[in-house]
Design a protein around this motif. Structure first.
Motif, short mmCIF file in Angstrom:
data_model
loop_
_atom_site.label_atom_id
_atom_site.label_comp_id
_atom_site.label_asym_id
_atom_site.label_seq_id
_atom_site.Cartn_x
_atom_site.Cartn_y
_atom_site.Cartn_z
N SER A 235 22.00 36.21 39.03
CA SER A 235 22.35 37.32 38.14
C SER A 235 23.16 36.82 36.95
O SER A 235 23.91 37.56 36.34
CB SER A 235 23.12 38.39 38.91
OG SER A 235 24.22 37.84 39.60
N SER A 236 23.02 35.53 36.63
CA SER A 236 23.78 34.91 35.55
C SER A 236 22.89 33.93 34.80
O SER A 236 21.97 33.33 35.36
CB SER A 236 25.00 34.17 36.12
OG SER A 236 25.60 33.35 35.15
N GLU A 237 23.20 33.72 33.52
CA GLU A 237 22.44 32.76 32.71
C GLU A 237 22.79 31.33 33.05
O GLU A 237 22.04 30.41 32.69
CB GLU A 237 22.70 33.01 31.23
CG GLU A 237 22.16 34.34 30.71
CD GLU A 237 22.39 34.52 29.23
OE1 GLU A 237 23.03 33.62 28.62
OE2 GLU A 237 21.94 35.53 28.67
N GLN A 238 23.90 31.09 33.71
CA GLN A 238 24.37 29.73 33.96
C GLN A 238 24.57 29.45 35.44
O GLN A 238 25.50 28.77 35.84
CB GLN A 238 25.67 29.48 33.20
CG GLN A 238 25.53 29.59 31.69
CD GLN A 238 26.82 29.29 30.96
OE1 GLN A 238 27.91 29.39 31.52
NE2 GLN A 238 26.71 28.92 29.70
N THR A 239 23.69 29.94 36.28
CA THR A 239 23.84 29.72 37.72
C THR A 239 23.62 28.25 38.05
O THR A 239 22.61 27.64 37.66
CB THR A 239 22.84 30.58 38.50
OG1 THR A 239 23.22 31.95 38.36
CG2 THR A 239 22.84 30.22 39.97
N ASP A 240 24.56 27.66 38.75
CA ASP A 240 24.55 26.24 39.09
C ASP A 240 25.27 26.12 40.44
O ASP A 240 26.42 26.60 40.56
CB ASP A 240 25.25 25.46 38.00
CG ASP A 240 25.11 23.94 38.14
OD1 ASP A 240 24.47 23.47 39.09
OD2 ASP A 240 25.67 23.22 37.28
N LEU A 241 24.65 25.52 41.43
CA LEU A 241 25.28 25.46 42.76
C LEU A 241 24.84 24.24 43.53
O LEU A 241 23.85 23.59 43.20
CB LEU A 241 24.97 26.74 43.55
CG LEU A 241 23.49 27.05 43.85
CD1 LEU A 241 23.05 26.43 45.18
CD2 LEU A 241 23.27 28.56 43.91
N LEU A 242 25.62 23.93 44.58
CA LEU A 242 25.28 22.89 45.55
C LEU A 242 25.00 23.53 46.90
O LEU A 242 25.65 24.51 47.28
CB LEU A 242 26.43 21.91 45.70
CG LEU A 242 26.87 21.11 44.47
CD1 LEU A 242 28.06 20.22 44.83
CD2 LEU A 242 25.73 20.29 43.90
N LEU A 243 24.06 22.94 47.64
CA LEU A 243 23.75 23.35 49.01
C LEU A 243 23.80 22.12 49.89
O LEU A 243 23.10 21.13 49.65
CB LEU A 243 22.37 24.00 49.08
CG LEU A 243 21.82 24.26 50.48
CD1 LEU A 243 22.66 25.32 51.21
CD2 LEU A 243 20.36 24.69 50.43
N PHE A 244 24.64 22.18 50.94
CA PHE A 244 24.78 21.09 51.90
C PHE A 244 24.07 21.45 53.20
O PHE A 244 24.20 22.59 53.69
CB PHE A 244 26.24 20.84 52.26
CG PHE A 244 27.12 20.38 51.13
CD1 PHE A 244 27.41 19.04 50.96
CD2 PHE A 244 27.67 21.30 50.24
CE1 PHE A 244 28.24 18.62 49.92
CE2 PHE A 244 28.49 20.88 49.21
CZ PHE A 244 28.77 19.54 49.05
N GLY A 245 23.35 20.51 53.78
CA GLY A 245 22.90 20.59 55.15
C GLY A 245 23.68 19.54 55.93
O GLY A 245 23.64 18.34 55.60
N LEU A 246 24.42 19.95 56.96
CA LEU A 246 25.41 19.10 57.61
C LEU A 246 25.04 18.79 59.04
O LEU A 246 24.89 19.69 59.86
CB LEU A 246 26.78 19.79 57.56
CG LEU A 246 27.26 20.14 56.15
CD1 LEU A 246 28.45 21.10 56.23
CD2 LEU A 246 27.65 18.89 55.37
N GLY A 247 24.92 17.50 59.35
CA GLY A 247 24.61 17.07 60.71
C GLY A 247 25.83 16.54 61.42
O GLY A 247 26.88 16.35 60.84
#
Length: 247
Positions: A235-247
């Protein structure tokens, strides 16, 4: 408040940006998602092996002088500006916006991080506990090309296009245009954490409500047993994110 280190399959851990720990010096402003340095809360000691997420803004011409680390996997994601790196293993160079650096501290390494430019810089520094102690120190830096509307692999031990650390961890970066939606990628590990860099998103199916909203600096931890968590909407023009998968 839900404990951030909980691994209960039904646990959803929400870390609002404004509730993070906050450190301010004359040259550094830092927001800590988990306990760090002088900030300690037993409820926020990390999420699985993910121990530190620091959102740092460093003033021009300033930075961290030589200091030591050991037995830790340290990932630096440059968001804005640049940072000069130098370490006791002979590695040196400039980390620019879009670059990602990984450093396995292992048996011990000294390094410095200086913003030698004329502008402030912003970065995320991430610490992940390795599977084993006493490893040989290692260093790697890559330019990660971010393509809008695609999950870009940063860390993945099973993907030759990504880097790997001394822990089974996946890490993606995503930039998503306003009004666009995308499904979560296939994570190989049981726990996941979303860290917002910029912008606003909603995630469908995570609570009794239809959507859960996340904004700049927010974090969200969950267990992959929550099969109904399936889509992110920007819902934003500047969406930026990290996604971690953790073992």
């Amino acid at each position: 408040m839900t404990k951030a280190h909980s691994t209960n399959h039904s646990t959803l851990v929400f870390r609002p940006a404004q509730e993070r720990f906050h450190s301010v010096r004359d040259w550094l402003e830092s927001w800590h998602s988990f306990s760090f340095a002088g900030h300690h809360d037993p409820n926020w000691m990390g999420f699985g092996p993910l121990l530190v997420i620091n959102d740092d803004t460093i003033s021009a011409g300033r930075g961290f002088g030589m200091h030591s680390h050991h037995d830790m996997e340290i990932i630096t994601v440059m968001i804005e500006g640049e940072l000069q790196h130098q370490d006791s293993a002979g590695n040196s160079g400039v980390i620019q916006a879009g670059d990602v650096q990984r450093m396995s501290a292992g048996t011990g390494i000294m390094h410095s991080e200086i913003n030698a430019s004329a502008q402030p810089c912003r970065l995320l520094q991430i610490w992940i506990e390795p599977n084993h102690q006493g490893l040989e120190p290692a260093y790697e830096q890559r330019r990660i090309a971010i393509t809008d509307q695609h999950w870009i692999p940063v860390l993945d031990p099973n993907n030759s296009k990504a880097m790997a650390i001394a822990r089974p961890v996946q890490l993606w970066r995503l930039k998503l245009a306003q009004g666009k939606s995308i499904q979560l990628p296939a994570l190989a590990y049981p726990q996941a954490w979303i860290q917002m860099i910029n912008g606003d998103i909603s995630i469908s199916g995570v609570t009794n409500a239809s959507h859960l909203a996340l904004r700049r600096g927010d974090g969200l931890g969950f267990h992959l047993g929550r099969a109904d968590m399936h889509q992110i909407h920007s819902s934003s023009e500047q969406t930026d994110l990290l996604l971690f998968g953790l073992g």
